[in-house]
Design a protein around this motif. Structure first.
Motif, PDB file in Angstrom:
ATOM      1  N   THR A  12     -34.218  54.995   8.884  1.00  0.00           N
ATOM      2  CA  THR A  12     -34.768  55.846  10.202  1.00  0.00           C
ATOM      3  C   THR A  12     -36.286  54.957  10.621  1.00  0.00           C
ATOM      4  O   THR A  12     -36.557  53.890  10.636  1.00  0.00           O
ATOM      5  CB  THR A  12     -34.691  57.032   9.666  1.00  0.00           C
ATOM      6  OG1 THR A  12     -35.813  57.350   8.722  1.00  0.00           O
ATOM      7  CG2 THR A  12     -33.738  57.096   8.327  1.00  0.00           C
ATOM      8  N   ASN A  13     -36.080  56.071  11.489  1.00  0.00           N
ATOM      9  CA  ASN A  13     -37.866  55.710  12.343  1.00  0.00           C
ATOM     10  C   ASN A  13     -38.286  55.672  10.535  1.00  0.00           C
ATOM     11  O   ASN A  13     -39.186  54.639  10.843  1.00  0.00           O
ATOM     12  CB  ASN A  13     -38.131  56.972  13.288  1.00  0.00           C
ATOM     13  CG  ASN A  13     -37.571  56.711  14.086  1.00  0.00           C
ATOM     14  OD1 ASN A  13     -37.294  55.437  14.287  1.00  0.00           O
ATOM     15  ND2 ASN A  13     -37.596  57.714  14.671  1.00  0.00           N
ATOM     16  N   GLN A  14     -38.946  56.292   9.505  1.00  0.00           N
ATOM     17  CA  GLN A  14     -39.054  56.340   8.553  1.00  0.00           C
ATOM     18  C   GLN A  14     -38.596  55.468   7.167  1.00  0.00           C
ATOM     19  O   GLN A  14     -39.763  54.994   7.017  1.00  0.00           O
ATOM     20  CB  GLN A  14     -39.644  58.168   8.740  1.00  0.00           C
ATOM     21  CG  GLN A  14     -40.589  58.265   9.021  1.00  0.00           C
ATOM     22  CD  GLN A  14     -40.085  59.931   9.713  1.00  0.00           C
ATOM     23  OE1 GLN A  14     -38.735  60.646   8.963  1.00  0.00           O
ATOM     24  NE2 GLN A  14     -40.094  60.844  11.065  1.00  0.00           N
ATOM     25  N   PHE A  15     -37.736  55.317   6.802  1.00  0.00           N
ATOM     26  CA  PHE A  15     -37.601  55.062   6.093  1.00  0.00           C
ATOM     27  C   PHE A  15     -36.556  54.231   6.056  1.00  0.00           C
ATOM     28  O   PHE A  15     -35.473  53.986   6.696  1.00  0.00           O
ATOM     29  CB  PHE A  15     -37.813  55.219   4.691  1.00  0.00           C
ATOM     30  CG  PHE A  15     -37.393  57.093   4.496  1.00  0.00           C
ATOM     31  CD1 PHE A  15     -37.890  58.081   5.233  1.00  0.00           C
ATOM     32  CD2 PHE A  15     -35.737  56.655   4.281  1.00  0.00           C
ATOM     33  CE1 PHE A  15     -37.429  59.716   5.211  1.00  0.00           C
ATOM     34  CE2 PHE A  15     -35.020  58.238   4.614  1.00  0.00           C
ATOM     35  CZ  PHE A  15     -35.708  59.561   4.959  1.00  0.00           C
ATOM     36  N   GLN A  16     -36.286  53.037   4.885  1.00  0.00           N
ATOM     37  CA  GLN A  16     -34.918  52.430   4.461  1.00  0.00           C
ATOM     38  C   GLN A  16     -33.737  52.938   3.524  1.00  0.00           C
ATOM     39  O   GLN A  16     -34.513  53.598   2.625  1.00  0.00           O
ATOM     40  CB  GLN A  16     -35.572  50.797   4.176  1.00  0.00           C
ATOM     41  CG  GLN A  16     -35.196  50.184   4.535  1.00  0.00           C
ATOM     42  CD  GLN A  16     -35.231  48.702   4.504  1.00  0.00           C
ATOM     43  OE1 GLN A  16     -36.348  48.929   3.958  1.00  0.00           O
ATOM     44  NE2 GLN A  16     -34.454  47.768   4.708  1.00  0.00           N
ATOM     45  N   ILE A  17     -32.931  53.075   4.113  1.00  0.00           N
ATOM     46  CA  ILE A  17     -32.118  53.767   2.814  1.00  0.00           C
ATOM     47  C   ILE A  17     -31.697  52.937   2.228  1.00  0.00           C
ATOM     48  O   ILE A  17     -30.822  52.591   1.761  1.00  0.00           O
ATOM     49  CB  ILE A  17     -30.746  54.753   4.128  1.00  0.00           C
ATOM     50  CG1 ILE A  17     -31.714  55.405   4.577  1.00  0.00           C
ATOM     51  CG2 ILE A  17     -29.888  55.826   2.928  1.00  0.00           C
ATOM     52  CD1 ILE A  17     -31.213  56.432   5.174  1.00  0.00           C
ATOM     53  N   VAL A  18     -30.545  51.690   2.960  1.00  0.00           N
ATOM     54  CA  VAL A  18     -29.838  50.478   2.485  1.00  0.00           C
ATOM     55  C   VAL A  18     -31.095  49.944   3.087  1.00  0.00           C
ATOM     56  O   VAL A  18     -31.567  49.087   3.850  1.00  0.00           O
ATOM     57  CB  VAL A  18     -28.746  50.557   2.754  1.00  0.00           C
ATOM     58  CG1 VAL A  18     -28.366  49.307   2.614  1.00  0.00           C
ATOM     59  CG2 VAL A  18     -27.830  51.382   2.785  1.00  0.00           C
TER      60      VAL A  18
END
Ligand code: SF4
Ligand code: MG
Length: 313
Positions: A12-18
């Motif tokens: 996302t704009n804020q963080f990495q999920i994968v």
């Protein structure tokens, strides 16, 4: 012919999920992706079909039989979703329209995506229901989803996924909502279909018992990383990654269903928003060393296995 995912990142704009996921499914092969909920499995599957919301940015390689999935749009993407790769969800209701009879919703898929002639549709629906071993298919085609049990609904959802004879099926926890006896039957069905139709199946699960029962190969995911990969048999015989070891220890089926207190993995999968320096598993890892708190381990290949852990460097 294979479905290949490499260096996959989803943010996302804020963080990495994968962060760095990879796996491969050959045509006709049964592969499991396993990990606790929150490890990024479902979102990875959705990215293969380009079903993620727009605010999520996907990068890395997603390739199916030589086609770069990122480049697919419009009509080509629609075709890809039905004819090349289709999906079965945990909750069969997510794949079925509650207001339509089985024959009408399956018929719609056949008419629009497979270009089956109108007069042939009912016959083809019956054939598909027979393929997924639904009893009395001639009568069942007139049912609405709510007339069917959970197990039968999931069989219909699988029949829907098979409607256009895809080369690959992504099945996201397809048996989690079902009771245990039905669960085994659905896994058996998927196995039969993969053999009969040479369909590659990517099964997503949190359950090592399901992995053992179903898959030929397994990819273990933790906190957005693929942390171990290999043949199912080898992984159960000698798990390399401490997380894989924990998952096997946690599985009551694999422990003979004994009532003794099982070893379990303390703690939880970190939230994508949590900043963890070093190996993402180190706060829970019984074997963590100094370097684990500082660096992220790269993937190491050991024969035909892969592992992301400093114990092997
Ligand atoms: Fe445990 Fe270190 Fe291996 Fe991570 S790299 S799994 S913390 S031993
Ligand atoms: Mg999930």
């Amino acid at each position: 012919m294979s479905l290949i995912v490499e260096n996959l990142s989803i943010r996302t704009n804020q963080f990495q999920i994968v962060k760095d996921a990879f796996f491969k499914v050959e045509k006709g092969e049964r592969v499991a992706v396993v990990g606790e909920s929150g490890s990024g499995k479902s979102i990875t599957a959705l990215s293969i079909l380009k079903l993620l919301p727009e605010n999520l940015k996907v990068s890395g390689k997603i390739e199916v039989d030589g086609t770069n999935v990122n480049s697919l749009k419009g009509e080509k993407l629609r075709k890809f979703r039905w004819n090349k790769v289709s999906m079965v969800f945990q909750d069969p209701s997510a794949s079925l329209n509650p207001l339509m009879k089985i024959k009408d919703q399956m018929g719609e898929a056949l008419l629009y995506h497979k270009k089956v002639e109108k007069k042939e549709v009912d016959k083809k629906v019956v054939e598909l229901l027979r393929l997924v071993e639904i009893p009395e298919p001639e009568e069942r085609i007139n049912a609405y989803p709510h007339h069917l049990s959970g197990g039968l609904k999931q069989r219909v959802a699988i029949a829907m996924a098979l409607a256009c004879n895809p080369d690959y099926i992504l099945a996201d926890e397809p048996t989690t909502a079902l009771d245990v006896t039905v669960q085994s039957k659905i896994l058996e069905l998927l196995e039969k279909l993969s053999i009969k139709k040479s369909t590659g199946i990517l099964l997503i699960t949190h359950d090592m018992g399901v992995v053992a029962e179903f898959s030929q190969k397994v990819f273990v995911m933790y906190a957005g990383y693929t942390v171990e990969a290999g043949k199912t048999e080898d992984i159960f015989k000698s798990p390399l990654h401490p997380y894989t070891k924990g998952l096997i220890e946690c599985s009551p089926i694999l422990n003979g269903g004994k009532k003794r207190k099982l070893f379990y993995i303390p703690g939880n999968v970190p939230e994508p928003s949590e900043k963890i320096i070093g190996c993402p598993f180190h706060p829970r890892c019984p074997e963590a060393k100094e370097i684990c708190r500082r660096n992220i381990p790269p993937i190491l290949e050991i024969n035909d296995r892969k592992v992301r852990c400093f114990l092997y460097f």
